[in-house]
Each structure stands twice: as structure tokens, then as C-alpha cells.
Design a protein around this motif. Structure first.
Motif, PDB file in Angstrom:
ATOM      1  N   TRP A 204      27.742  13.873 -50.558  1.00 58.76           N
ATOM      2  CA  TRP A 204      26.391  13.357 -50.364  1.00 58.76           C
ATOM      3  C   TRP A 204      26.170  12.680 -49.024  1.00 58.76           C
ATOM      4  O   TRP A 204      25.059  12.286 -48.706  1.00 58.76           O
ATOM      5  CB  TRP A 204      25.981  12.440 -51.519  1.00 58.76           C
ATOM      6  CG  TRP A 204      26.843  11.233 -51.732  1.00 58.76           C
ATOM      7  CD1 TRP A 204      27.034  10.173 -50.874  1.00 58.76           C
ATOM      8  CD2 TRP A 204      27.609  10.933 -52.902  1.00 58.76           C
ATOM      9  NE1 TRP A 204      27.868   9.254 -51.433  1.00 58.76           N
ATOM     10  CE2 TRP A 204      28.242   9.674 -52.679  1.00 58.76           C
ATOM     11  CE3 TRP A 204      27.836  11.575 -54.121  1.00 58.76           C
ATOM     12  CZ2 TRP A 204      29.073   9.074 -53.627  1.00 58.76           C
ATOM     13  CZ3 TRP A 204      28.658  10.971 -55.063  1.00 58.76           C
ATOM     14  CH2 TRP A 204      29.264   9.743 -54.814  1.00 58.76           C
ATOM     15  N   LEU A 205      27.192  12.536 -48.210  1.00 57.36           N
ATOM     16  CA  LEU A 205      26.984  11.953 -46.881  1.00 57.36           C
ATOM     17  C   LEU A 205      26.377  12.959 -45.909  1.00 57.36           C
ATOM     18  O   LEU A 205      25.772  12.584 -44.921  1.00 57.36           O
ATOM     19  CB  LEU A 205      28.302  11.425 -46.297  1.00 57.36           C
ATOM     20  CG  LEU A 205      28.826  10.122 -46.897  1.00 57.36           C
ATOM     21  CD1 LEU A 205      30.139   9.731 -46.239  1.00 57.36           C
ATOM     22  CD2 LEU A 205      27.820   9.004 -46.753  1.00 57.36           C
ATOM     23  N   ASP A 437      23.384   4.189 -50.174  1.00 54.44           N
ATOM     24  CA  ASP A 437      21.922   4.218 -50.182  1.00 54.44           C
ATOM     25  C   ASP A 437      21.474   5.662 -50.333  1.00 54.44           C
ATOM     26  O   ASP A 437      21.346   6.398 -49.364  1.00 54.44           O
ATOM     27  CB  ASP A 437      21.404   3.624 -48.861  1.00 54.44           C
ATOM     28  CG  ASP A 437      19.874   3.683 -48.778  1.00 54.44           C
ATOM     29  OD1 ASP A 437      19.348   3.602 -47.663  1.00 54.44           O
ATOM     30  OD2 ASP A 437      19.238   3.815 -49.841  1.00 54.44           O
ATOM     31  N   LEU A 438      21.265   6.082 -51.565  1.00 57.11           N
ATOM     32  CA  LEU A 438      20.930   7.476 -51.838  1.00 57.11           C
ATOM     33  C   LEU A 438      19.680   7.530 -52.690  1.00 57.11           C
ATOM     34  O   LEU A 438      19.758   7.557 -53.914  1.00 57.11           O
ATOM     35  CB  LEU A 438      22.089   8.157 -52.590  1.00 57.11           C
ATOM     36  CG  LEU A 438      23.454   8.097 -51.906  1.00 57.11           C
ATOM     37  CD1 LEU A 438      24.550   8.491 -52.875  1.00 57.11           C
ATOM     38  CD2 LEU A 438      23.467   9.018 -50.705  1.00 57.11           C
ATOM     39  N   PRO A 439      18.521   7.546 -52.050  1.00 61.17           N
ATOM     40  CA  PRO A 439      17.286   7.534 -52.848  1.00 61.17           C
ATOM     41  C   PRO A 439      17.221   8.725 -53.791  1.00 61.17           C
ATOM     42  O   PRO A 439      17.554   9.843 -53.409  1.00 61.17           O
ATOM     43  CB  PRO A 439      16.177   7.611 -51.791  1.00 61.17           C
ATOM     44  CG  PRO A 439      16.827   7.852 -50.503  1.00 61.17           C
ATOM     45  CD  PRO A 439      18.268   7.585 -50.618  1.00 61.17           C
ATOM     46  N   GLY A 440      16.833   8.475 -55.028  1.00 62.73           N
ATOM     47  CA  GLY A 440      16.681   9.572 -55.974  1.00 62.73           C
ATOM     48  C   GLY A 440      17.962   9.980 -56.666  1.00 62.73           C
ATOM     49  O   GLY A 440      17.959  10.877 -57.488  1.00 62.73           O
ATOM     50  N   MET A 441      19.078   9.334 -56.313  1.00 67.53           N
ATOM     51  CA  MET A 441      20.339   9.694 -56.957  1.00 67.53           C
ATOM     52  C   MET A 441      20.849   8.506 -57.753  1.00 67.53           C
ATOM     53  O   MET A 441      20.450   7.373 -57.520  1.00 67.53           O
ATOM     54  CB  MET A 441      21.364  10.102 -55.901  1.00 67.53           C
ATOM     55  CG  MET A 441      21.187  11.551 -55.481  1.00 67.53           C
ATOM     56  SD  MET A 441      22.307  12.063 -54.190  1.00 67.53           S
ATOM     57  CE  MET A 441      23.876  11.865 -54.944  1.00 67.53           C
ATOM     58  N   THR A 443      23.368   5.510 -59.006  1.00 70.74           N
ATOM     59  CA  THR A 443      24.008   4.512 -58.164  1.00 70.74           C
ATOM     60  C   THR A 443      25.479   4.842 -57.985  1.00 70.74           C
ATOM     61  O   THR A 443      26.204   4.994 -58.966  1.00 70.74           O
ATOM     62  CB  THR A 443      23.880   3.133 -58.840  1.00 70.74           C
ATOM     63  OG1 THR A 443      22.506   2.929 -59.144  1.00 70.74           O
ATOM     64  CG2 THR A 443      24.373   2.043 -57.911  1.00 70.74           C
TER      65      THR A 443
ATOM     66  N   CYS B   2      19.933  12.020 -47.636  1.00 69.60           N
ATOM     67  CA  CYS B   2      19.843  13.184 -48.522  1.00 69.60           C
ATOM     68  C   CYS B   2      18.425  13.451 -48.986  1.00 69.60           C
ATOM     69  O   CYS B   2      18.155  13.424 -50.185  1.00 69.60           O
ATOM     70  CB  CYS B   2      20.761  12.983 -49.732  1.00 69.60           C
ATOM     71  SG  CYS B   2      22.458  12.845 -49.202  1.00 69.60           S
ATOM     72  N   VAL B   6      16.667  14.496 -52.863  1.00 68.13           N
ATOM     73  CA  VAL B   6      15.568  13.807 -53.534  1.00 68.13           C
ATOM     74  C   VAL B   6      14.609  14.846 -54.085  1.00 68.13           C
ATOM     75  O   VAL B   6      14.247  14.834 -55.231  1.00 68.13           O
ATOM     76  CB  VAL B   6      14.796  12.898 -52.551  1.00 68.13           C
ATOM     77  CG1 VAL B   6      13.588  12.307 -53.252  1.00 68.13           C
ATOM     78  CG2 VAL B   6      15.692  11.799 -52.044  1.00 68.13           C
ATOM     79  N   LEU B   9      16.033  16.870 -57.048  1.00 65.65           N
ATOM     80  CA  LEU B   9      16.163  16.229 -58.350  1.00 65.65           C
ATOM     81  C   LEU B   9      14.812  15.881 -58.948  1.00 65.65           C
ATOM     82  O   LEU B   9      14.654  15.849 -60.151  1.00 65.65           O
ATOM     83  CB  LEU B   9      16.979  14.940 -58.234  1.00 65.65           C
ATOM     84  CG  LEU B   9      18.473  15.153 -58.232  1.00 65.65           C
ATOM     85  CD1 LEU B   9      19.181  13.861 -57.902  1.00 65.65           C
ATOM     86  CD2 LEU B   9      18.933  15.639 -59.591  1.00 65.65           C
TER      87      LEU B   9
END
Lengths: 459, 626
Positions: A204-205, A437-441, A443, B2, B6, B9
């Protein structure tokens, strides 16, 4: 900005760039800098992440640059893929049925013995740390490699970044000519390791934190590129390509464009550092000391890269440690080579004043069985195994954890991949429990469950 | 960061209960379900149902457990699902962990956003609607989806873009300028259908489809030798002939799954099994997405922990269907034994069960099982022709399974339709395309149902399906900012290596096929329609330094390079370069940059032309579908 007016590519607006404190540093081509600045103002250049320092920016102030170099931490991961036997390395069991033929020798640390195949490491045991109580849950290669590379069990649908990618993001320098994550492995294959290598390292990076793979034929493009097209032409056409792709990214919100430009960013400056990746350019005396194998030569290369500021270098050689067949015979060749390489690597790092800022880890994805199979081999054993780690942020000469007399079970201080990663991050000064800090994913943290580091190793 | 994930999903719809675009639905799929997966499903899911409570689907969650409902819509303070998360709760959940404040907030917000309307019983299934054509069905149902989601679709792309897109999808390459001109000159009301018909019967279409399906079914070859083996053993020919002759899809799947080529047109089909070298689990894991549309790998050691309908029995049942097979040396045949292959499988609780051939679509293949101590004797009378090199047993598990799997199996049509949709539109109606199970709801359930039943009813006609999709309105859309599952805009699709290699050559003015360039490009860019696009450093190295790409930019007679060199001024050359590479004119910004580029290299015009073409051919616009 007036896009219609420029007549010459290299002088877009006829003015000196208005950069505060920008000297004629001579490090980069001025016209490329101008174009880059122009694109940046138009919002087309890739934005720098707030969390990462800019290498070129820091070179504005020579004092700053020196300080950054000093503060830079490094990690060298000797990835012994396939998994070495703890009995033939760090946790010998002489005289026991599981012990194998090689016996043990005393080391510089009183009361501690290594396998007799590690005489040189025994001599510097006071500079190393051994964990004998690794206890993990994955007995198969692909899952175990992923587990020990990512520090946490897999979660369907989400790919956790590997250690190198995390360190690359946390410790790396934007714009650095040396890639932040170098992976040296000349072997294309390696069964499950081959599959892992073809997979998603950065998770995810994002692709910019994937490793640059070099070694053997993987380095060939660096050399091939150099003579066919002059450097100046390469740079100018690359700037045009980058402009077109950045515009496409802006106009279409294109993920492909973003990923492409990130990949090409990593090419930038590689030619300047191409020599660092050429085995033939390493000092001949050093090459002789380390030994002739590619693993040895790449370990020397890693030392050199770290000396030039590389944050993370991973050295592997296919999946050669997986000795289900003729384990003693093959380990008899592999372990002494590892012994020699580790001895020189740790000693050289110390002599060059780099050991305190460089974490050295030597490990596989699990250990090997206490019993032999029908083919004179040892099979996979995640239940109780060993690894070596020393350097940055760690004490020296500590042996922690213990297994029973046959090495079947851990009897003292079992540690898993989460404890290991907590230790690695703590040693490197990276917050282990920081949240991504991964919006929408969901924690995610670098290390989940607030897993404890191996405190007895931390300095 | 990412951003793509977003979008990916967002708005995964839950099963029938929760209506389209409500906040509750979005929260469920993007945050709540993943949270429950990690913290709750182990004890309250397909594997265990403590207190009779299951939390893996909305239906089960709403039903509640032994003590009644756990959620009161709109009232988190009255919902035990939320209340029990507090650190001081009497029945604290999860028992050994404390969820963070952030996670608890997620659950609270989700319950608060639920309305009574969200909790309706499932709508009754209704008979499929009538449409005049498949394309009409697609257009109507997709457009209804836009209205339901309240999104505005993008406008259609222009004719040039459409033409280029269709050539790439059906012929596996961009069109030449001549082909584009011919298309634009043809009568407007019929030219699209005419082009599609022509391409579908061309020689390039079977190759293009084989490239796609070879990848879906076999993956990229791990070694160079493997590609040669696939060719030499007739696998490629089998696929190409099937697409060339428009063989019914269920026939092709039957040939693949049975791996017993009796007719000449089935020759090569057995390579699907043969390449997997008697690894029965690997075979089972490969057959499942083809026949069921879903991977079943997670059900090896226990019933699938997240997808309740996939059980261990299905996994091991599929293994059992194939574990009597054996590769025969010196060819591509897979024989089958008449005895053996009776395995037991055990779950994590060490409970053991016998593996019986079991289909996900329902039903089992019954056979007599020998007692544990009984030794099975093989004998010649168990085989059709005991003297044959490739022995076929009179009772063949593989045949029995294949029969059941390709006759009354509605999942087969669904799997194909979803896969072909995803190949041409960038995303399946169920996404990921090879995970069509209860966990992944279709974005347009009625459309998927309709397409599948129509496909099956029309003899699994592949060409007809492809034509219908390609002539639909949704296929012709430009880009839009909307959740991807709404199909309100074209979803970005990177080109495959084969498409790229051919298209580079066409842009350079050369004939499209060159095997060396193709292979080199595949090595550097092996992905085909990946879920996450990942441009590697190695790929950038290839694009920047490959002598093969440089090689096609030499001035051959009648090539683009030669044409460029003949043009007098930079303006004309830029224009020509854009037309040859992107089939369009540059906008003013691009024109200015490209002109300035040429002028800065005016001392070496040939190299400047070469590098202009290089920059355009390696830029994102060329690497993606138009």
C-alpha cells in the motif's frame, strides 16, 4: 507562465530561476532544474511528500548535507532464502541426535557456542547478537517469506509493504541518486522465492517504494544504456516524456501516469551511481577478502552502497539454503561462506565508523528440522529457529532466547515476526506503532498488536 | 498515496438488503466489514457461530443471535453490537481485545446512519426482462444504475478514439492511419457494426483472444521454455481455433476440464492440466475460477472463513475429481486411473472427512468407497481399452465432474460474462473478476443475471457477446469522476505487452509482428489488466534503454521516422508525430513543448525526431487504452 512563447527548450522564460539561496551547485543540469521548476509551478511535477527530506534541497547548504549524511541510518539484510539450519549456525546441539556432524566451538562470548562452521563469527561474537527463540507460524516458503519480509500475517485484499519498502519510505531521501531500496540477487529463479520476487513488494505504500533489483543480468541495462545514446539526449527526451505523462496524469487523473513517472524518477541519477553497482569496480583486495561468490561480492557491494548513503540494501542469492536433500554437504559449503562474509562485513562497517548507524540482519524465513528426512536433509521448521542481528541501535554480544536440548521447542522468550519488526524499527529510530495514513482503508500500523520489541537487544 | 484504492473500495455494495448508494452501505463495505473481518468473524462467522450470532453478511447480522437483535437501526446506544465494545461493558467484545476509539466510532456511525428502510427483506426474484438485443440490455440496465446512484455519465469519446479502442481490444493493436481514415470515411450509421464484424472475423481476433485467455487460464510462463511448450503442444492452437470458429464456450471449457482430446479440434486442450504436472491442488485451484468464477484457495484447511458458501468439501471435492490423473510422457496427454484417489481431508480441529467430488453449483458425484483396510485391485476390465497408451477408465471421475460442471452449471456462464466484461471495461460487474462469491456483490446484479442467462440460452456464443459489449454505450464513454463500479466513465486499462509491442511498430510505420520485441516486452511488462498497476523500475529501465525499442525508431523506408525527416519545419513534424502515435493533433501546450524540444536539438534532426517519437511512445497515453 506563458506556454506559447518559449523557442528553445533549455531556456523557458529567459530569467534566472528565483530560488531562495540557490547557488550554482553544479550538481544538476541547470536547464533541467529550470524546466523542473517550471513544471512544478504548473503543478505537473511530482509532489514531494511532506515526510521526506529532499536531497537536492539539502545540498543547497553544504553543512546541512553533511549533517544529514551523518544522521542517515542504514540497514543491510542478508536474506538467506530457503532457510539455514540453526543447528549448523547459531544454536548448535553437539552430541544430541539433532546435532548433526559439525559440533560446536566456543566463541568470544563466554558460555556461548556456535557451530564449528562459523569460526570467524565465533571470534567476533562480542560484536554480534543472536536470537535463538524465533517462533513463527508459517512452514511453507511463499507464506513464510512474505511473513518475515512484511512482519505480519497476510490479510486478504491488502498487501503490507516489505521491510525494505517501509525503511525506504521512513529513512529514504527523495531525489537521492542511489535508490532507497536496493535488492541484489542475480538469480532469476528460486521457486517460491521467484514468485515472491515477482509480487508486490511495496504494497500500500505504492510503486515508488519498490526495490530496484540489480545484480547479475539485472544490472545490464545500466551499462547498455550508457554508450548508445549520449547522456544529454537521454535527459532531454526523458524531460519531454515526463511532461507528456504528467499532463496525462493531470488531465485524466491517471494512475498509470503517476506510477510511470514514479518509476522513471528512480532511474534519474542512476547512471551517475552506475559504478556503485558494478562488481568490477569494487577494490580488488576487498573482493578477494570477501570471496568469489556473487553473494560475497554483493555483500561487499552493500557495504559500499551504505558508505555512499544507501538506506536499505537486501542481498540474496536465489533460494539456495533450502536443503531438503544433502543438508550437511551443502551447508558445509554455504555456512563457511556466510561466516567469512559476515565477519568481513561487520568488521569493515565497524572500522569505517558505520556499524553504529547500520543495522545488519542475517536470517531466513524459518529454521530447519531437528530430525533428518529420508534424503539426508532437514525440512522446514518455524517452531524454533535463530537469526543474527547487530549494529545500529542494538547492544553487542547478546544471545537471547533458548531452545531445549534438541532444539525442538523454544523454552525461553519466544519471539515472532512482530517482535522482530518492532526491534528492527526501534533500532533504526522508526516508530514501530505509527499508524499508516491510508484514507478509505482499514487502520494499519507498522507493527500490529503493540507487539513488544526484543528489549534485551536494544541499546 | 493510495487514491486509487479509495476509489476501488468505495461503494462496494452489500448484498441485496442495503440499497444502492446510502451512507450505511458505503460504510459497511469500506470500513465496517473489514473491521468485523479482523476482530469478530473468527467466532461469529462461517467457521463458528458463538451465541448463534453471525456477522459476515448483513442478513445474518440483522437476524441477530440467540439473544435477539444486536443492531437497532439509527440507535447505536441501544445496539449491543456497539455497546459491547465499550471497555467497561459487561459482555465485552472482542473478549481479549479492546477496539480503538476510531474503530468504535466507525461502528457507531454506521449504526447511526442505518434507517429502517435499510433492513428490508430481500426483494423477490423476478423473471428476466425482455430486451431487443444484448446491447440494449446493457445500455438500459447500466443507465438505470446511473440514475440509482445519481451519477452523470461521461460523454462518449469521439470516432477516432472509439476506432483506436476497438482495434486494440479486438485486434490487439492500434489502427494504422489508413485504417482510421477508411473508418471515418465509411457511412456513419453503420460503420461501427461493420468494423466490429470485420475485426471479429479477422485473423488477429483469435490471436488477441488467445493472448487474453492464455493469461487468465495459465498465467505468464515462468520460463521461456514454457511458452514454446504451450505452442508446440497445441494449447495456443486449441484456443485460437476455438475463437476463430466461435466454438461455444461451454464446449471449450468441457474440452479443457476433461483433458481427453478425442476430436481433432480438442487437441491441445489437455495442456491446461498437463502443464500443472499432476499437482492436483494446483489443478483444482485453476479449475475453480474457470467453472465457478471464484477462487476457492482459502478453503483448503477450513471452510472459507469469509465466504460462507465455499466449504472445504468443495475444495477437496475438486481435488478428488482430478487426483486419479497422471501425465503421460512424450506428449500432452493425461491418463486416468480406475482406482485410487480416495483421500480424507481434515480441518483445523483435526476432524477428518472423506473427499467426494462436490460441485459448488450443487451436487456430488457418488461412488463406492472401499473400506479403510480394503485394498483396491486394478484390473483391465475397468478400462475402456486396457491396451491404449492413454488409459480411460469406464467410470471416469474427471468425465463425471466435467459433465456436471458444464451442463447444468449456471456459474459457468456468469464466470465468462463477468470476465469478458472486465477485460473490455476495466472492471468486472463482480470485482475482482475471479472472486464471484457472496463476499463480492455485483454492482449491477440484474445485468449480470440477464447477460448470463442470455449467454447460456444462445449457445454460449462468444463472438455475439463480445460484439454486444463493444457496441454498447458504456464501452464508448470517456473519463468521468465517479465511483468505478458505476461505470459512468471509462476505467483506465493499461495495454498488455503484446498490444504494446505491436502498437509501437505500427506507430513507427512498420508491420506489427516481431517476436523478439514481443518477448522482450512481455519480460519487462508481464502484467495483464492487473488489479493494482505497478510500474517497476525494471520496466522503466526497459522503456528507457532497450535497444529493441531504439531499433524500431531507425529510418526504414516508408516508416514514420523517414516521413518526419522529410518534413521541412518543426510544426509539421510535431503534427505528423502526434497523428502517427496518438492518432490526434496536439493541443497548444503539447505543440509548444514538442516544438521547443525539436528546436533545442536542431543540430541533430534525425536524433531529435527519434527522441520525440520515443517520448511519445513511452508516455502514459500510449501505454493505456484510449
Amino acid at each position: 507562465m506563458n506556454p506559447g512563447s518559449p523557442e528553445t527548450f533549455s531556456d523557458p522564460d529567459g530569467r534566472e530561476p528565483l530560488e531562495v539561496g540557490h547557488p550554482k551547485c553544479g550538481q544538476c543540469r541547470v536547464d533541467e532544474h529550470r524546466l523542473h521548476r517550471r513544471l512544478f509551478i504548473k503543478g505537473l511535477a511530482g509532489g514531494a511528500l511532506a515526510s521526506m527530506a529532499s536531497f537536492t534541497g539539502l545540498f543547497h547548504n553544504p553543512l546541512f548535507a553533511a549533517q544529514t549524511k551523518k544522521a542517515q541510518k542504514h540497514c543491510i539484510l542478508l536474506w538467506l532464502c530457503g532457510a539455514p539450519s540453526q543447528f549448523e549456525t547459531w544454536d548448535p546441539k553437539p552430541g544430541r541426535p539433532s546435532g548433526g556432524p559439525f559440533g560446536s566451538i566456543p566463541t568470544k562470548v563466554s558460555g556461548v557456542h556456535f557451530s564449528s562452521l562459523l569460526p570467524r563469527c565465533a571470534g567476533i561474537a562480542d560484536k554480534l547478537n543472536i536470537v535463538r527463540s524465533m517462533k513463527t507460524a508459517q512452514p511453507e516458503h511463499l507464506q513464510a517469506i512474505s511473513l518475515l519480509q512484511r512482519g505480519n500475517p497476510e490479510r486478504a485484499g491488502f498487501t503490507r509493504p516489505t521491510l525494505g519498502s517501509v525503511c525506504s519510505q521512513a529513512m529514504g531521501q527523495l531525489d537521492s541518486p542511489i535508490p532507497n531500496f536496493v535488492f541484489l540477487d542475480p538469480i532469476p529463479g528460486g521457486n517460491e522465492f521467484e514468485t515472491f520476487k515477482a509480487g508486490n513488494w511495496a504494497g500500500w505504500l505504492g510503486a515508488e517504494y519498490a526495490p530496484v533489483r540489480l545484480g547479475g543480468e539485472y544490472t545490464q541495462f545500466l551499462e547498455a544504456g550508457a554508450d548508445s545514446i549520449p547522456q544529454h539526449d537521454r535527459e532531454s527526451r526523458e524531460t519531454l516524456r515526463r511532461f507528456l505523462t504528467a499532463k496525462y496524469q493531470r488531465d485524466r487523473k491517471s494512475g498509470v501516469a503517476r506510477s510511470q513517472n514514479a518509476a522513471f524518477e528512480r532511474l534519474k541519477g542512476m547512471t551517475a551511481s552506475a559504478d556503485l553497482f558494478d562488481v568490477n569496480k569494487l577494490p580488488p583486495k576487498d573482493r578477494e577478502r570477501y570471496g568469489p561468490s556473487s553473494f560475497a561480492q554483493h555483500s561487499l557491494m552493500a557495504l559500499n552502497l551504505v558508505g555512499h548513503g544507501a538506506p536499505f540494501v537486501m542481498v540474496a542469492n536465489g533460494m539456495n539454503w533450502d536443503n531438503h536433500v544433502f543438508q550437511h554437504e551443502i551447508h558445509q559449503m554455504l555456512v563457511p561462506e556466510l561466516d567469512r562474509v559476515l565477519f568481513h562485513l561487520v568488521t569493515d562497517l565497524e572500522q569505517r565508523g558505520l556499524l553504529d548507524s547500520t543495522l545488519v540482519i542475517a536470517m531466513g524465513e524459518f529454521g530447519r528440522t531437528p530430525w533428518m528426512n529420508g534424503a539426508r536433509g532437514r525440512d522446514h521448521y518455524p517452531n524454533a529457529w535463530s537469526l543474527m542481528m547487530t549494529g545500529c541501535g542494538l547492544k553487542r554480544g547478546v544471545v537471547t532466547g533458548a531452545t531445549d536440548e534438541d532444539g525442538v521447542e523454544v523454552i525461553e522468550k519466544p519471539y515472532n515476526e512482530q517482535n522482530l519488526f518492532a526491534t528492527i524499527f526501534s533500532a533504526l529510530g522508526i516508530d514501530p506503532y505509527a499508524e499508516y495514513d491510508l484514507p478509505g482503508m482499514p487502520t494499519f500500523h507498522r507493527v500490529e498488536n503493540q507487539a513488544e520489541p526484543i528489549r534485551e537487544l536494544l541499546a | 498515496m493510495c487514491c486509487k484504492s479509495v476509489l476501488a473500495l468505495w461503494g462496494f455494495l452489500a448484498a441485496a438488503q442495503i440499497s444502492g448508494a446510502t451512507d450505511a452501505a458505503v460504510l459497511w463495505t469500506s470500513k465496517v466489514q473489514p473491521l468485523l473481518d479482523v476482530n469478530c468473524i473468527k467466532c461469529h462467522g462461517p467457521l463458528q457461530q458463538k451465541s448463534g450470532l453471525e456477522l459476515d453478511t448483513i442478513e445474518e447480522l440483522i437476524k441477530g443471535g440467540d439473544d435477539g437483535a444486536v443492531v437497532v437501526p439509527g440507535k447505536p446506544q441501544e445496539s449491543r453490537l456497539y455497546k459491547n465494545l465499550a471497555s467497561d461493558a459487561e459482555q465485552h467484545m472482542p473478549p481479549k481485545k479492546q477496539l480503538t476509539e476510531a474503530d468504535r466510532k466507525t461502528v457507531r456511525e454506521w449504526i447511526a446512519s442505518m434507517s429502517a428502510a435499510d433492513v428490508n427483506p430481500a426483494p423477490k426474484p423476478r423473471a428476466p426482462r425482455h430486451f431487443e438485443s444484448v446491447t440494449q440490455a446493457i445500455d438500459t440496465l447500466i443507465s438505470e444504475g446511473w440514475q440509482r446512484r445519481k451519477v452523470k455519465p461521461a460523454s462518449a469519446v469521439d470516432e477516432r478514439t472509439w476506432c483506436r479502442r476497438v482495434y486494440l481490444d479486438l485486434a490487439g493493436r492500434i489502427c494504422t492511419s489508413a485504417e482510421l481514415q477508411a473508418f471515418l470515411r465509411a457511412p456513419a450509421d453503420s460503420r461501427r457494426a461493420a468494423l466490429v464484424d470485420r475485426l471479429l472475423t479477422s485473423d488477429e481476433y483469435p490471436v488477441r483472444m488467445r493472448e487474453l485467455w492464455d493469461f487468465f487460464l495459465m498465467g505468464r510462463p515462468k520460463r521461456e521454455r514454457t511458452e514454446d511448450q504451450r505452442k508446440n503442444n497445441g494449447w495456443w492452437a486449441f484456443l485460437e481455433n476455438g475463437f476463430r470458429n466461435n466454438r461455444p464456450w461451454n464446449d471449450m471449457v468441457r474440452a479443457i476440464a476433461l483433458a481427453r482430446p478425442e476430436q481433432p479440434e480438442d487437441k491441445g486442450a489437455s495442456w491446461f492440466l498437463y502443464e500443472r504436472r499432476d499437482d492436483y491442488q494446483e489443478i483444482a485451484e485453476a479449475v475453480a475460477p474457470l467453472i465457478y468464477g471464484t477462487k476457492i484457495n482459502c478453503a483448503q484447511c477450513h471452510d472459507h472463513p469469509l465466504v460462507r458458501e465455499i466449504k472445504q468439501a468443495h475444495y477437496w471435492g475438486l481435488v478428488a475429481a482430478y487426483n486419479r490423473g497422471k501425465n503421460v510422457e512424450g506428449g500432452a496427454d493425461v491418463s486416468e486411473s480406475a482406482i485410487g484417489g480416495f483421500v480424507n481431508y481434515s480441518n483445523l480441529k483435526k476432524e477428518s472427512k472423506p473427499a467426494i467430488v462436490t460441485l459448488l453449483s450443487g451436487g456430488t458425484v457418488q461412488e463406492d468407497r472401499p473400506a479403510a483396510d480394503q485394498k483396491e485391485e486394478d484390473s483391465e476390465d475397468k478400462y475402456v481399452d486396457p491396451k491404449a497408451k492413454v488409459r480411460v477408465p469406464k467410470f471416469s471421475r474427471r468425465a463425471a465432474f466435467t459433465d456436471a460442471a458444464t451442463r447444468n452449471n449456471p456459474l459457468l456462464a456468469r464466470a465468462f460474462v463477468n470476465r469478458i466484461w472486465s477485460a473490455f471495461l476495466g472492471r468486472g460487474i463482480v470485482q475482482p473478476a475471479d472472486e464471484m462469491n457472496a463476499r463480492n456483490a455485483p454492482s449491477h446484479p440484474e445485468l449480470l443475471d440477464w447477460l448470463a442467462q442470455d449467454f447460456a440460452a444462445h449457445k454460449y456464443d462468444v463472438r455475439r457477446e463480445v460484439k454486444a459489449i463493444v457496441l454498447s454505450r458504456v464501452y464508448a464513454l470517456g473519463t468521468a469522476e465517479a465511483p468505478p463500479e458505476a461505470f459512468a466513465g471509462a476505467i483506465e486499462r493499461p495495454l498488455s505487452a503484446e498490444q504494446l509491442a505491436r502498437s509501437w511498430r505500427i506507430a513507427a510505420g512498420l508491420p506489427p509482428d516481431d517476436d523478439t520485441l514481443r518477448r522482450a516486452t512481455i519480460t519487462a511488462l508481464p502484467d495483464v489488466l492487473p488489479k493494482d498497476y505497478n510500474a517497476t523500475y525494471q520496466q522503466a529501465q526497459f522503456l528507457a534503454s532497450s535497444s529493441m525499442i531504439a531499433g524500431i525508431l531507425k529510418p526504414e523506408p516508408a516508416s514514420t521516422m523517414t516521413r518526419l525527416t522529410a518534413l521541412p519545419d518543426p510544426v509539421a513534424r510535431v503534427r505528423e508525430a502526434f497523428l502517427a502515435t496518438y492518432a490526434r493533433l496536439p493541443d497548444s501546450e503539447e505543440a509548444a513543448q514538442a516544438r521547443a524540444f525539436l528546436n533545442s536539438r536542431s543540430k541533430q534532426p534525425a536524433e531529435a525526431n527519434r527522441d520525440l517519437l520515443w517520448a511519445m511512445m513511452t508516455s502514459a497515453e500510449f501505454l493505456t487504452m484510449p
